[in-house]
Write an enzyme that holds these catalytic residues in place. Structure first.
Site, mmCIF file in Angstrom:
data_model
loop_
_atom_site.group_PDB
_atom_site.id
_atom_site.type_symbol
_atom_site.label_atom_id
_atom_site.label_comp_id
_atom_site.label_asym_id
_atom_site.label_seq_id
_atom_site.Cartn_x
_atom_site.Cartn_y
_atom_site.Cartn_z
ATOM 1 N N ASP A 164 1.039 -1.095 -0.134
ATOM 2 C CA ASP A 164 0.004 -0.110 0.013
ATOM 3 C C ASP A 164 0.696 1.115 0.112
ATOM 4 O O ASP A 164 2.123 1.045 0.356
ATOM 5 C CB ASP A 164 -1.007 -0.176 1.095
ATOM 6 C CG ASP A 164 -2.020 0.811 1.083
ATOM 7 O OD1 ASP A 164 -2.020 1.966 0.111
ATOM 8 O OD2 ASP A 164 -3.111 1.012 1.872
ATOM 9 N N TRP A 165 0.209 2.377 -0.407
ATOM 10 C CA TRP A 165 1.004 3.549 -0.652
ATOM 11 C C TRP A 165 2.044 4.045 0.500
ATOM 12 O O TRP A 165 1.456 5.101 1.189
ATOM 13 C CB TRP A 165 0.189 4.625 -1.324
ATOM 14 C CG TRP A 165 0.102 4.612 -2.722
ATOM 15 C CD1 TRP A 165 0.391 5.282 -3.571
ATOM 16 C CD2 TRP A 165 0.004 3.445 -3.559
ATOM 17 N NE1 TRP A 165 0.340 5.297 -4.991
ATOM 18 C CE2 TRP A 165 -0.085 3.727 -5.211
ATOM 19 C CE3 TRP A 165 -0.404 2.139 -3.407
ATOM 20 C CZ2 TRP A 165 -0.319 2.937 -6.131
ATOM 21 C CZ3 TRP A 165 -0.460 1.277 -4.522
ATOM 22 C CH2 TRP A 165 -0.212 1.829 -5.947
#
Ligand code: BGC
Length: 713
Positions: A248-249
């Site tokens: 995830d970012w």
């Protein structure tokens, strides 16, 4: 069919071999760059809301892969040319209990992604709604893993039918947004396996998503993105996931070597430090080159699986609009109807509530979609021939345009992240009295939205605020005094407290976040042009503090410590209705609940328990006077067999087609025998108890249409 399968296997094997061949020729630096994403800033001219890209290597025939959100449709930039369809949020879609519909919505979202040259749609979200305050619940399907997994798998199949990859997220146990990057989720192995991983498992096994996104949080003390046991051990080795894992970012860099070793193949959105870390790590032996080779091969393989187009015409958004309206109709749940709905044609309506004029189509954050238009309830009513009280309409519309001018934020941002909710407008009793005099009935819309990165709060969000309470009270009192009825429409991102007010209005329709065609769909349902067929995929308790997770969730927004630095899932497997049924607690509305304008009879139940599956079929007959659809759930109560068991668990479900009055359909459902087992932590294995299994069949877990059982061997 067999030929197709053989062809798929050949193509897939060829892809693996060529992926290997392509990466074999790459230098260490090229390999490192291949697995580290490119941030949006690096390609401003091609930026349409793309969240990141992979680095292309034309010399090896490796293309750049474009990734974009989101879970309610494609999130593009704010530019006029970048419009896409906002579909009902997953919390709504799940209420349709219709996997074919979920596939259709996925296919429509994938079609738009493909049209805009997006290769990976960062969806669906399949985390479990452990607690109603989670800020991203609207992006998830349910409190139940079977409905989550089945709806998610169908969505994946729909998107990927376009040659666009999905990214099933957020793997795993990302069930709160408060301190989401660091909170340590403490969950038992049994709850992990039976509740929190099962939805992912179903998606992987039934639809083979091409990517999975690993979540920010820690899991039992290990950062999820560094969790070899869950990513490689369970996802890849146990379930056979053959795609790519991306992080995830992450805003800040984590342990690059551990993330790679755990099984991540792509760092997102990626930074130069990670490239350097990888080169250094391989050179000094702290990173195994085989981990890097695997990651590289998976990036290349993803590129081979995706469909690439040359920039062409933007997709036809009319297709998405039609699917969105259909999905919104099928997803709304009729919670109350005391002789009010469907509304008679024509007539005049006093339309209250800001959301009647400013509908919340999608939630905020990466799920926010900049759509071409939003169908408003007041407009849709007028189009259908209802006279909308002009004085109220004028007042609300002025308020909305005035407040929006002041309130819109992030207009300058190149990417859409959403709109805040305008506060509800206070309406004087005098105005309500005048409206009650001159209109046939009243409609009030109440709304909620939420955002990633923060959780909802109790006061004024889960519980109605004073303005909303007064609005319901005054409108109901003054309209009822004139013998006129009131319908409340809910336009909400998650459940709210309803016990204290649900008996006041004559009807309640919960439309959730219905997407861009929400207004039209709501009017289709209120007028009876469509018959509501949505059923809750989440329980609505009498009060927040009835929830098993109530105290182990950051409802009071802690600054540190419990529920911020760590959250204990003390309720174990007793999430949602599993808890309420086992404790036999009173609810405002149970899991599976939803009314219709018609009635259904169940008959001809057949149950066949085999060694690999239990087959259930039942005939549903429309016993009322208008056409309608029925969702059917199969709930199982298993014998204990040495482990404690929830009173009831959903194990299969189906939805009928539209049945005309008197028409019947036999629906067939299957429960894999392995789903009857519970995870025995002491023995570290799944155990299926022998003995009598009870069955409840019908939409609503607490009042089934038919009961039965079978012997489990
Ligand atoms: C979210 C993801 C999203 C990503 C890219 C993250 O903050 O958690 O769900 O896909 O951003 O926008």
């Amino acid at each position: 069919m067999k030929k197709d399968l053989i062809l798929c296997i050949i193509v897939f094997c060829a892809a693996c071999i060529t992926a290997g061949a392509q990466t074999d020729r790459m230098s260490l630096e090229e390999k490192a760059k291949c697995v580290v994403g490119w941030k949006r800033e690096f390609f401003p001219d091609t930026n349409k809301g793309v969240c990141a890209r992979t680095v292309p290597f034309p010399e090896y025939g490796i293309p750049t892969i474009a990734l974009a959100d989101g879970t309610s449709g494609l999130r593009l930039s704010r530019r006029e040319s970048d419009r896409s369809t906002a579909f009902p949020a997953n919390i709504a879609l799940a209420s349709s209990w219709d996997t074919a519909l979920s596939r259709e919505v996925g296919a429509a979202a994938g079609y738009e992604a493909r049209g805009y040259n997006i290769n990976v749609l960062l969806a669906p979200g399949v985390n479990i709604m452990r607690n109603p305050l989670c800020g991203r619940n609207f992006e998830y399907f349910s409190e139940d893993p079977v409905i989550t997994g089945k709806m998610g798998a169908a969505y994946v199949a729909g998107v990927q039918s376009n040659g666009v990859a999905t990214s099933v997220k957020h793997f795993s146990c990302n069930n709160q947004e408060t301190n989401r990057s660091h909170v340590n989720t403490m969950v038992s192995e049994r709850a992990l396996r039976e509740i929190y991983l099962r939805g992912f498992e179903i998606c992987v096994k039934e639809s083979s998503p091409w990517t999975v996104m690993t979540s920010y949080n820690d899991l039992n003390g290990v950062p999820m993105q560094e969790n070899w046991r869950v990513i490689s051990g369970i996802l890849r080795n146990e379930w056979g996931f053959d795609g790519l894992c991306m992080t995830d970012w992450s805003i800040s860099k984590h342990n690059t070597a551990a993330q790679l070793h755990a099984g991540n193949d792509l760092y997102m959105p990626g930074c130069d430090d990670q490239v350097e870390d990888i080169i250094k790590g391989v050179n000094d032996g702290t990173i195994d080159i085989e981990d890097l080779n695997r990651a590289c091969r998976n990036v290349v393989k993803l590129g081979q699986r995706c469909y690439f187009t040359t920039p062409g015409q933007a997709p036809d958004l009319n297709l998405g609009a039609a699917v969105s309206r259909k999905a919104a109709c099928e997803s709304a749940v009729l919670l109350e109807n005391r002789g009010m709905l469907p509304l008679p044609a024509g007539g005049s309506a006093a339309v209250f509530g800001v959301r009647s004029y400013d509908l919340v189509a999608t939630g905020n954050g990466s799920a926010y979609v900049t759509c071409a238009h939003i169908s408003q309830i007041n407009e849709a009513l007028k189009e259908a021939g209802t006279a909308v009280d002009a004085k109220l309409e004028d007042l609300y519309k002025k308020y909305v345009s005035f407040a929006r001018a002041d309130f819109d934020y992030n207009e300058k941002s190149d990417i859409s992240i959403g709109k805040p909710l305008l506060p509800e407008l206070e309406i004087s009793r005098k105005l309500v009295e005048a409206a009650a005099e001159s209109n046939d009935y009243a409609l009030i819309t109440l709304g909620r939205t939420s955002n990633e990165g923060e959780d909802r709060v109790l006061e004024g969000d889960y519980y109605l605020n004073d303005t909303e309470k007064n609005l319901i009270k005054d409108v109901c009192e003054l309209f009822h005094a004139k013998g006129k009825k009131v319908v409340v429409v809910l336009n909400i991102c998650g459940i709210i407290e309803m016990q204290s007010w649900k008996d006041m209005p004559d009807a309640i329709l919960n439309a959730w976040l219905p997407g861009q065609e929400g207004g039209a769909a709501i009017c289709d349902l209120l007028s009876g042009r469509k018959n509501p067929c949505g059923k809750l995929a989440v329980s609505i308790p009498v009060d927040y503090f009835d929830l098993p997770s109530a105290y182990d969730f950051p409802y009071d927004q802690p600054k540190q410590g419990r529920n911020r630095d760590f959250t204990e899932y003390k309720e174990g497997i007793y999430v949602g209705y599993r808890y309420f049924c086992t404790k036999d607690l009173k609810l405002s509305y149970p899991f599976g609940y939803g009314l219709s304008y018609t009635t259904f009879d169940y008959s001809g139940l057949r149950v066949k328990a085999g060694s690999s599956k239990v087959s259930v079929s039942v005939t549903v007959t429309n016993s009322g006077s208008v056409a309608g659809k029925e969702a059917v759930g199969v709930y199982v109560s298993a014998p204990a067999g040495g482990l404690d068991k929830p009173a009831w668990e959903l194990k299969a479900f189906a939805k009928t087609g539209e049945l005309q009055p008197g028409e019947s359909e036999t629906v067939r459902m299957e429960i894999p025998a392995s789903w009857l087992a519970s995870y025995d932590e002491a023995a570290a294995t799944w155990k299926r108890a022998r003995g009598k299994y009870k069955l409840r069949i019908g939409p609503d877990v607490t009042s089934p249409a038919i009961v039965s059982g079978f012997n489990g061997k």
